[in-house]
Design a protein around this motif. Structure first.
Motif, short mmCIF file in Angstrom:
data_model
loop_
_atom_site.label_atom_id
_atom_site.label_comp_id
_atom_site.label_asym_id
_atom_site.label_seq_id
_atom_site.Cartn_x
_atom_site.Cartn_y
_atom_site.Cartn_z
N THR A 1 -1.36 -31.51 -38.56
CA THR A 1 -0.44 -31.30 -37.52
C THR A 1 0.54 -30.22 -38.20
OG1 THR A 1 1.52 -31.95 -36.10
CG2 THR A 1 1.81 -33.14 -37.47
N THR A 2 1.58 -28.77 -38.19
CA THR A 2 1.91 -28.43 -38.74
C THR A 2 3.62 -28.52 -38.20
OG1 THR A 2 1.35 -26.74 -36.71
CG2 THR A 2 0.05 -26.68 -38.90
N ASN A 3 3.77 -29.58 -36.84
CA ASN A 3 4.52 -30.12 -36.34
C ASN A 3 4.95 -31.10 -36.82
OD1 ASN A 3 7.22 -31.02 -34.73
ND2 ASN A 3 6.14 -32.35 -33.30
N PRO A 4 6.28 -30.27 -38.24
CA PRO A 4 7.26 -31.81 -39.51
C PRO A 4 8.03 -32.42 -38.75
CG PRO A 4 8.90 -28.78 -38.34
CD PRO A 4 7.22 -28.89 -38.03
N GLY A 5 8.58 -32.49 -37.35
CA GLY A 5 9.33 -32.65 -35.78
C GLY A 5 8.60 -34.72 -36.55
N VAL A 6 7.05 -34.18 -36.74
CA VAL A 6 6.55 -36.07 -36.54
C VAL A 6 6.73 -36.81 -37.22
CG1 VAL A 6 4.14 -34.72 -35.25
CG2 VAL A 6 4.42 -34.78 -38.03
N VAL A 7 7.86 -36.47 -38.81
CA VAL A 7 8.55 -36.95 -38.93
C VAL A 7 9.67 -37.34 -39.79
CG1 VAL A 7 5.77 -37.47 -40.89
CG2 VAL A 7 8.05 -36.13 -41.17
N VAL A 8 10.67 -36.68 -38.71
CA VAL A 8 11.58 -36.43 -38.40
C VAL A 8 12.18 -37.40 -37.36
CG1 VAL A 8 14.13 -34.84 -38.39
CG2 VAL A 8 11.88 -34.49 -39.27
N VAL A 9 11.72 -37.84 -36.32
CA VAL A 9 12.04 -37.84 -34.95
C VAL A 9 11.00 -39.05 -34.26
CG1 VAL A 9 13.53 -36.44 -34.22
CG2 VAL A 9 11.34 -36.13 -33.29
N PRO A 10 10.58 -39.63 -33.24
CA PRO A 10 10.09 -40.67 -33.13
C PRO A 10 9.01 -40.71 -31.86
CG PRO A 10 11.72 -42.43 -33.89
CD PRO A 10 12.13 -40.83 -33.62
N GLN A 11 7.84 -40.10 -31.68
CA GLN A 11 6.98 -39.56 -31.22
C GLN A 11 7.13 -40.44 -29.79
OE1 GLN A 11 5.87 -36.46 -31.79
NE2 GLN A 11 7.62 -36.55 -33.73
N ALA A 12 6.37 -39.78 -28.68
CA ALA A 12 6.03 -40.43 -27.53
C ALA A 12 6.36 -41.58 -27.54
CB ALA A 12 5.09 -39.72 -26.95
N ASN A 13 4.77 -42.46 -28.94
CA ASN A 13 4.26 -43.55 -28.49
C ASN A 13 5.84 -44.42 -29.27
OD1 ASN A 13 3.98 -42.84 -31.14
ND2 ASN A 13 2.02 -43.27 -30.61
N GLY A 14 6.81 -43.83 -29.84
CA GLY A 14 7.89 -44.64 -30.87
C GLY A 14 7.80 -44.75 -32.08
N PHE B 1 6.09 -42.52 -35.54
CA PHE B 1 6.38 -41.23 -36.70
C PHE B 1 4.78 -41.23 -37.58
CE2 PHE B 1 10.32 -43.25 -35.91
CZ PHE B 1 11.15 -42.14 -36.68
N GLY B 2 5.11 -39.42 -37.22
CA GLY B 2 4.05 -38.95 -38.53
C GLY B 2 4.32 -39.36 -40.12
N ALA B 3 3.51 -38.66 -40.66
CA ALA B 3 3.03 -39.03 -42.34
C ALA B 3 3.18 -38.12 -42.99
CB ALA B 3 2.93 -40.38 -42.86
N LEU B 4 3.87 -38.37 -44.53
CA LEU B 4 3.21 -37.05 -44.52
C LEU B 4 2.38 -37.25 -45.81
CD1 LEU B 4 7.28 -36.91 -46.17
CD2 LEU B 4 6.07 -35.02 -45.34
N MET B 5 1.60 -36.32 -46.59
CA MET B 5 0.73 -36.00 -47.27
C MET B 5 1.46 -36.65 -49.22
SD MET B 5 -1.88 -36.33 -45.11
CE MET B 5 -2.91 -36.89 -46.42
N PRO B 6 0.23 -37.32 -49.81
CA PRO B 6 0.66 -36.77 -50.93
C PRO B 6 0.13 -35.85 -51.79
CG PRO B 6 -1.44 -38.61 -50.95
CD PRO B 6 -0.95 -37.98 -49.40
N PHE B 7 0.62 -35.41 -52.69
CA PHE B 7 0.39 -34.35 -52.85
C PHE B 7 -1.15 -34.42 -53.87
CE2 PHE B 7 1.61 -35.79 -56.87
CZ PHE B 7 1.16 -34.49 -58.12
N GLY B 8 -1.91 -33.18 -55.02
CA GLY B 8 -2.99 -33.61 -55.71
C GLY B 8 -3.77 -34.50 -54.93
N GLU B 9 -3.63 -34.67 -53.43
CA GLU B 9 -4.78 -35.27 -53.11
C GLU B 9 -5.02 -36.79 -53.87
OE1 GLU B 9 -8.32 -33.23 -53.52
OE2 GLU B 9 -8.20 -31.91 -52.10
N HIS B 10 -5.88 -37.54 -54.63
CA HIS B 10 -6.28 -38.64 -54.54
C HIS B 10 -5.08 -38.91 -56.49
CE1 HIS B 10 -9.12 -36.51 -57.05
NE2 HIS B 10 -9.28 -37.85 -57.90
N LYS B 11 -5.14 -37.83 -57.14
CA LYS B 11 -4.75 -37.89 -58.09
C LYS B 11 -2.79 -38.05 -58.09
CE LYS B 11 -7.75 -35.49 -60.73
NZ LYS B 11 -8.30 -33.12 -61.30
N GLY B 12 -1.99 -37.13 -57.24
CA GLY B 12 -0.85 -37.23 -56.55
C GLY B 12 -0.34 -38.61 -55.95
#
Length: 353
Positions: A212-225, A227-238
């Protein structure tokens, strides 16, 4: 609509709120100055937008004003300290002062700081060290809501877990590498959400584990209560670096790691493992003073790519931003300012919108 506020005025307003929240004038000024410095440095994610959360954390009892760092173990070049849930900007500086003095005496110091409230911009502590001619390494974990997904996973399992390295460069400003091990800091998503902006693809997954490109998913609870999540940088290395920060900053310090339900309060707890090295005691100061600046200059001599003004090293963008924002003022988006005004009202103060 954004507000532009001079740095000095913003520091004074924030300090007033912290005093009303229970801090001494000295503590309030230190925390306010640290937050504003983050804004000046271009890192609004760690700036005054954190103030409403701090006020809530104090009112909930998760953040203790005027707390002092507590020595748990003093074994020469090993120090184990506890932040006692005090302001990280304060107990972090207290811990660094102890560690730097010990490194100057013994040549190095391994410093474990557990259970601090939010330490803020970790680069601040590296800047303290390099100003004393010391090299510093910092590994930090974040205990609040788990907001970063493991590589290959679909929900948040740990925090943004910053890593920071500072190296003095003779005759030049220092190298200060300070980064979240997520692809972007959580606070930057809060800023984007408050500004009503989307973010670039690849940074986030939603509450269903989908991109998703919606930053709100990690800021406020979504419809199902959830949250989304950030991804680690650098894939498996990050992802591996993030786990290392959790193990070193959380487990080794005694501050704890993620393997439980998220707390319901607004407090943000950090633990940090810091390694401080005195090049003079190591016997390599002359080499460091010769080789490090020469290498930095070698990097800068690389012909810049299209669209790039010049090759830089870590720390340079922040120093340039400080000059510009100190001159032009700090922009605060309307939603963030409204939150700050609301936080002031909670402690009996009135700020103008």
């Amino acid at each position: 609509m954004q507000k532009t506020i001079p740095a000095q005025e913003l520091r004074a307003q924030c300090a007033r709120i912290f005093v009303a929240t229970g801090s001494s004038a000295e503590e309030a000024e230190k925390v306010a100055a640290n937050l504003v410095m983050a804004n000046l440095s271009g890192h609004d994610s760690h700036g005054v937008g954190m103030l409403p959360r701090y006020v809530d954390a104090v009112l909930e009892g998760g953040l203790t004003p005027n707390a002092k760092v507590k020595t748990v173990l003093d074994a020469g070049a090993l120090l184990s300290l506890n932040g006692q849930h005090g302001y990280g900007q304060v107990v972090g500086e207290q811990a660094m002062a102890l560690g730097m003095a010990r490194a100057k005496e013994q040549g190095s110091c391994i410093l474990a700081l557990a259970e601090s409230h939010h330490l803020g911009r970790i680069g601040h502590f590296a800047e303290m060290a390099v100003a004393q001619g010391l090299v510093s390494l910092h590994f930090v974990n974040v205990m609040t809501r788990a907001v970063v997904a493991p590589w290959g996973g679909t929900d948040g399992r740990f925090g943004t877990n910053p890593c920071c390295i500072g190296v003095p460069l003779k005759g030049q400003p220092p190298f200060v590498l300070d980064f979240a091990t997520s692809r972007v800091a959580q606070g930057k998503m809060r800023v984007a959400h408050n500004q009503g902006k989307s973010v670039q693809p690849g940074l986030l997954i939603d509450e269903h584990g989908q991109p998703t490109t919606n930053p709100g998913v990690v800021v406020v609870p979504q419809a199902n209560g959830f949250f989304g999540a950030l991804m680690p940088f650098g894939e498996h290395k990050g992802y591996g670096m993030a786990v290392a920060c959790e193990l070193l900053g959380g487990a080794l310090t005694g501050g704890g790691t993620w393997h439980k339900q998220a707390p319901v309060g607004r407090a943000v707890y950090n633990s940090m493992l810091t390694i401080l090295i005195d090049p003079a005691k190591l016997g390599t100061q002359e080499a460091l003073e010769t080789e490090a600046p020469a290498f930095a200059e070698w990097l800068r001599q690389s012909p810049p790519a299209d669209g790039v003004q010049a090759v830089q090293i870590a720390g340079e963008p922040e120093r340039r931003a400080r000059v510009e924002r100190e001159r032009d003022g700090i922009e605060i988006d309307a939603s963030t300012w409204e939150e700050i005004v609301g936080a002031a009202a909670k402690v009996g103060l009135s700020l103008t919108n």
